[in-house]
Design an enzyme around this catalytic site. Structure first.
Site, PDB file in Angstrom:
ATOM      1  N   PRO A 113       0.830  -1.219   0.000  1.00 51.82           N
ATOM      2  CA  PRO A 113       0.000   0.000   0.000  1.00 51.82           C
ATOM      3  C   PRO A 113       0.858   1.261   0.000  1.00 51.82           C
ATOM      4  O   PRO A 113       1.905   1.280   0.652  1.00 51.82           O
ATOM      5  CB  PRO A 113      -0.800  -0.104   1.299  1.00 51.82           C
ATOM      6  CG  PRO A 113      -0.040  -1.048   2.158  1.00 51.82           C
ATOM      7  CD  PRO A 113       0.671  -1.995   1.239  1.00 51.82           C
ATOM      8  N   ALA A 116       1.950   4.232   3.379  1.00 48.28           N
ATOM      9  CA  ALA A 116       1.692   3.505   4.624  1.00 48.28           C
ATOM     10  C   ALA A 116       2.969   3.206   5.400  1.00 48.28           C
ATOM     11  O   ALA A 116       2.946   2.535   6.417  1.00 48.28           O
ATOM     12  CB  ALA A 116       0.944   2.203   4.316  1.00 48.28           C
ATOM     13  N   GLY A 117       4.109   3.672   4.886  1.00 51.77           N
ATOM     14  CA  GLY A 117       5.379   3.439   5.595  1.00 51.77           C
ATOM     15  C   GLY A 117       5.964   2.069   5.326  1.00 51.77           C
ATOM     16  O   GLY A 117       6.849   1.616   6.052  1.00 51.77           O
ATOM     17  N   LEU A 118       5.498   1.395   4.260  1.00 49.87           N
ATOM     18  CA  LEU A 118       5.994   0.040   3.984  1.00 49.87           C
ATOM     19  C   LEU A 118       6.919  -0.013   2.764  1.00 49.87           C
ATOM     20  O   LEU A 118       7.212  -1.090   2.246  1.00 49.87           O
ATOM     21  CB  LEU A 118       4.818  -0.938   3.818  1.00 49.87           C
ATOM     22  CG  LEU A 118       3.919  -1.082   5.061  1.00 49.87           C
ATOM     23  CD1 LEU A 118       2.772  -2.055   4.791  1.00 49.87           C
ATOM     24  CD2 LEU A 118       4.722  -1.561   6.276  1.00 49.87           C
ATOM     25  N   GLY A 119       7.343   1.149   2.309  1.00 52.55           N
ATOM     26  CA  GLY A 119       8.389   1.181   1.276  1.00 52.55           C
ATOM     27  C   GLY A 119       7.912   0.981  -0.154  1.00 52.55           C
ATOM     28  O   GLY A 119       8.693   0.543  -1.003  1.00 52.55           O
ATOM     29  N   SER A 121       7.329   3.102  -2.569  1.00 55.00           N
ATOM     30  CA  SER A 121       8.039   3.872  -3.602  1.00 55.00           C
ATOM     31  C   SER A 121       9.446   3.324  -3.806  1.00 55.00           C
ATOM     32  O   SER A 121       9.907   3.173  -4.946  1.00 55.00           O
ATOM     33  CB  SER A 121       8.070   5.360  -3.251  1.00 55.00           C
ATOM     34  OG  SER A 121       8.867   5.579  -2.111  1.00 55.00           O
ATOM     35  N   ASP A 164      15.137   3.081   3.009  1.00 53.92           N
ATOM     36  CA  ASP A 164      14.086   2.302   2.340  1.00 53.92           C
ATOM     37  C   ASP A 164      14.652   1.537   1.145  1.00 53.92           C
ATOM     38  O   ASP A 164      14.475   0.322   1.025  1.00 53.92           O
ATOM     39  CB  ASP A 164      12.954   3.224   1.857  1.00 53.92           C
ATOM     40  CG  ASP A 164      12.036   3.666   2.982  1.00 53.92           C
ATOM     41  OD1 ASP A 164      12.394   3.465   4.148  1.00 53.92           O
ATOM     42  OD2 ASP A 164      10.957   4.222   2.679  1.00 53.92           O
TER      43      ASP A 164
HETATM   44  O1  PMV Z   1       8.416   6.624   3.696  1.00 50.83           O
HETATM   45  P1  PMV Z   1       8.393   5.848   4.950  1.00 50.83           P
HETATM   46  O2  PMV Z   1       7.201   6.122   5.770  1.00 50.83           O
HETATM   47  O3  PMV Z   1       8.641   4.411   4.686  1.00 50.83           O
HETATM   48  O4  PMV Z   1       9.603   6.379   5.895  1.00 50.83           O
HETATM   49  C1  PMV Z   1      10.943   6.258   5.550  1.00 50.83           C
HETATM   50  C2  PMV Z   1      11.822   6.436   6.732  1.00 50.83           C
HETATM   51  C3  PMV Z   1      12.120   7.871   7.151  1.00 50.83           C
HETATM   52  O5  PMV Z   1      13.148   7.777   8.121  1.00 50.83           O
HETATM   53  C4  PMV Z   1      10.916   8.547   7.801  1.00 50.83           C
HETATM   54  C5  PMV Z   1      12.585   8.720   5.984  1.00 50.83           C
HETATM   55  C6  PMV Z   1      13.962   8.385   5.468  1.00 50.83           C
HETATM   56  O6  PMV Z   1      14.287   8.854   4.373  1.00 50.83           O
HETATM   57  O7  PMV Z   1      14.747   7.701   6.151  1.00 50.83           O
END
Ligand code: PMV
Length: 330
Positions: A113, A116-119, A121, A164
């Site tokens: 998704p 959602a912070g699961l990478g 992109s 990520d």
């Molecule tokens: O985009 P997310 O939600 O998976 O967050 C990545 C991790 C962060 O530390 C918030 C950003 C980064 O570039 O490290």
């Protein structure tokens, strides 16, 4: 970089890359502290097909929202904001390979998704770079893929740390430090992690921007946080190696508290974290940039895992049943 014997690009070639969760150090990793992240078995798959169009065409099928356990898929072919990073990944790869031929169709299929912070992109960027290189009879090494992925990731996130794309490229569990220190953490038994999506999706760029701004105003406070997170992330690595789940859980709890203090948690995330702990999690925290997205909970066994899942579903969360991806981009 390794080139195959030259053939004409006539068939579809594919690559896939995993998603990721962050066990410790998100946000602080942008400011220079180490983070620990784990690749998970939710994948994006990229197909690169020959085309006569004379240009790079990109289409994508990415789940925009997840309601209940069912992914509501949406064709985002026309959504330029989502497709532009993929286009950038394609052209960066072709430039890197000094390939003049720009005619191809790239199709992204992502089960991670977005927002959602699961990478999602990073995973799609990494898989795109790998697939485009394969279509030009070249296998890029992982470090090249990691570096090239900064081009689409910078476009989308401003100044990402790189954690990520490092995780999605290498797979497994890694400790990461800016700009490019990537250490594989080999464990005998991966932690049993449950992922719960709050359903609130948000922009990493805005959240990271607000933390960076705050860190410039509150230098002493952030210096102390960075020291603590450095010790905490090293402790996470040790706990993983020692299979010490109690220690790992308490470090996750402390990490959530620090994220709360810098203002990236939300009442909803705090509530999900509290519910998970009450239902038996050894530790729980938000994962990723915060502001919404997912929480992760460390479970001692399957029975506790299903108790926690039931409680979090009652709160309206969506559960992803994930396990460790060991292979990274393929
Ligand atoms: O985009 P997310 O939600 O998976 O967050 C990545 C991790 C962060 O530390 C918030 C950003 C980064 O570039 O490290």
């Amino acid at each position: 970089m390794r080139s195959f014997s030259p053939t004409t690009f006539t068939a579809t070639v594919s690559s896939r890359a995993p998603g990721k969760i962050i066990l410790s150090g998100e946000q602080f990793v942008v400011l220079g502290a180490p983070a620990v992240a784990m690749a998970v078995d939710l994948y994006s798959t990229i197909d690169v097909m020959p085309s006569q169009s004379g240009r790079i065409e990109v289409t994508a099928d990415i789940p925009l929202h997840l309601v209940g356990d069912a992914a509501k898929r949406s064709s985002v072919t026309k959504n330029q904001e989502l497709l532009e990073p993929l286009r950038l990944a394609v052209s960066a790869t072709l430039d890197h390979l000094a390939s003049k031929e720009r005619s191809m169709h790239v199709d992204a299929n992502c089960e991670i998704p977005i927002g959602a912070g699961l990478g999602s992109s990073a995973s799609t960027a990494v898989a795109t770079i790998s697939a485009v290189a394969k279509s030009r009879e070249t296998l890029l090494d992982r470090r090249e893929i990691f570096k090239l992925a900064f081009i689409p990731e910078n476009y989308l996130h401003g100044h990402p740390s790189g954690v990520d794309q490092a995780t999605c490229t290498y797979g497994g569990i890694i400790q990461f430090r800016k700009p490019s220190k990537i250490k594989a953490i080999n464990v005998k038994r991966p932690p049993m992690i449950l992922v719960c999506d709050s359903g609130v999706h948000r922009s990493t760029k805005a959240l990271v921007g607000s933390v960076v701004k705050r860190s410039r105003k509150q230098t002493d406070r952030f210096r102390t946080h960075l020291e603590e997170i450095t010790t905490l992330s090293n402790g996470v690595v040790k706990a993983l190696r020692d299979e010490d789940d109690n220690e790992l859980g308490s470090l996750m709890n402390r990490n959530h508290e620090l994220l709360r203090q810098i203002g990236v948690s939300t009442p909803r995330l705090d509530r999900l974290v509290a519910k998970a702990r009450k239902a038996g999690a050894l530790g729980a925290k938000l994962t990723g940039a915060g502001g919404g997205g997912c929480i992760i909970a460390l479970c001692a066994d399957k029975k506790i895992q299903s108790n926690i899942a039931r409680e979090l579903r009652r709160e309206g969360g969506t559960i992803y049943d994930v396990s460790l991806d060991k292979r990274g981009v393929l």
